[in-house]
Write a protein that holds these residues in place. Structure first.
Motif, PDB file in Angstrom:
ATOM      1  N   LEU A  48      -6.901  -2.999   0.196  1.00  0.00           N
ATOM      2  CA  LEU A  48      -6.699  -3.563  -1.130  1.00  0.00           C
ATOM      3  C   LEU A  48      -7.223  -4.992  -1.221  1.00  0.00           C
ATOM      4  N   THR A  49      -7.726  -5.341  -2.402  1.00  0.00           N
ATOM      5  CA  THR A  49      -8.127  -6.714  -2.670  1.00  0.00           C
ATOM      6  C   THR A  49      -6.882  -7.517  -3.047  1.00  0.00           C
ATOM      7  N   LEU A  50      -7.048  -8.824  -3.185  1.00  0.00           N
ATOM      8  CA  LEU A  50      -5.947  -9.692  -3.576  1.00  0.00           C
ATOM      9  C   LEU A  50      -5.341  -9.230  -4.903  1.00  0.00           C
ATOM     10  N   VAL A  53      -3.337  -6.037  -4.521  1.00  0.00           N
ATOM     11  CA  VAL A  53      -2.048  -6.290  -3.859  1.00  0.00           C
ATOM     12  C   VAL A  53      -1.052  -6.835  -4.867  1.00  0.00           C
ATOM     13  N   LYS A  54      -1.480  -7.802  -5.675  1.00  0.00           N
ATOM     14  CA  LYS A  54      -0.578  -8.389  -6.681  1.00  0.00           C
ATOM     15  C   LYS A  54      -0.131  -7.332  -7.690  1.00  0.00           C
ATOM     16  N   ASP A  55      -1.042  -6.478  -8.107  1.00  0.00           N
ATOM     17  CA  ASP A  55      -0.691  -5.421  -9.058  1.00  0.00           C
ATOM     18  C   ASP A  55       0.238  -4.389  -8.412  1.00  0.00           C
ATOM     19  N   TYR A  56      -0.033  -4.032  -7.188  1.00  0.00           N
ATOM     20  CA  TYR A  56       0.758  -3.034  -6.468  1.00  0.00           C
ATOM     21  C   TYR A  56       2.203  -3.496  -6.269  1.00  0.00           C
ATOM     22  N   ARG A  83      -8.705  -9.020   2.309  1.00  0.00           N
ATOM     23  CA  ARG A  83      -8.310  -7.621   2.153  1.00  0.00           C
ATOM     24  C   ARG A  83      -7.004  -7.393   2.919  1.00  0.00           C
ATOM     25  N   VAL A  84      -6.191  -6.473   2.385  1.00  0.00           N
ATOM     26  CA  VAL A  84      -4.909  -6.141   2.997  1.00  0.00           C
ATOM     27  C   VAL A  84      -4.799  -4.628   3.072  1.00  0.00           C
ATOM     28  N   LEU A  85      -4.282  -4.132   4.176  1.00  0.00           N
ATOM     29  CA  LEU A  85      -4.056  -2.695   4.310  1.00  0.00           C
ATOM     30  C   LEU A  85      -2.811  -2.295   3.522  1.00  0.00           C
ATOM     31  N   LYS A  86      -2.936  -1.231   2.769  1.00  0.00           N
ATOM     32  CA  LYS A  86      -1.826  -0.774   1.940  1.00  0.00           C
ATOM     33  C   LYS A  86      -0.605  -0.417   2.789  1.00  0.00           C
ATOM     34  N   SER A  87      -0.835   0.113   3.968  1.00  0.00           N
ATOM     35  CA  SER A  87       0.285   0.495   4.834  1.00  0.00           C
ATOM     36  C   SER A  87       1.118  -0.705   5.270  1.00  0.00           C
TER      37      SER A  87
END
Length: 102
Positions: A48-50, A53-56, A83-87
């Motif tokens: 995920l992008t920044l 991540v904020k939306d999630y 980038r951040v891993l969703k897990s």
């Protein structure tokens, strides 16, 4: 040339060489981090992008930065942004659910 000027010239070149080595190290480290992220991405973990991540997590930019600074969210710097891993966000998602943001 006297020995003082020669020593200065040698030290100046040595400092430049050390700076070059540090830059090469930083580039290599970033390359390894990006490569690690790509390998993890291939394992079907969504990256995920920044903004994603904020939306999630339904959090603000300030909250995102605070969580990164605290080490709760650990983004990987890649060309084009972090980038951040969703897990890695499951615990934070549960916290957002508990607080009623989602």
């Amino acid at each position: 040339m006297d020995s003082g000027i020669k020593n200065y010239a040698v030290m100046n070149k040595f400092d430049q060489f050390l700076k070059l080595l540090v830059n090469v190290f930083l580039l290599f480290r970033d390359y390894l981090q990006a490569n690690q992220m790509l390998n993890l991405e291939l394992r079907d973990d969504e990256v995920l992008t920044l903004q994603q991540v904020k939306d999630y997590l339904k959090i603000s930019e300030a909250t995102y930065k605070r969580k990164v600074k605290a080490g709760v969210i650990r983004p990987v710097k890649m060309p084009g942004g972090e980038r951040v891993l969703k897990s890695q966000l499951e615990q934070e998602l549960n916290e957002s659910l508990r607080k009623g943001r989602i």
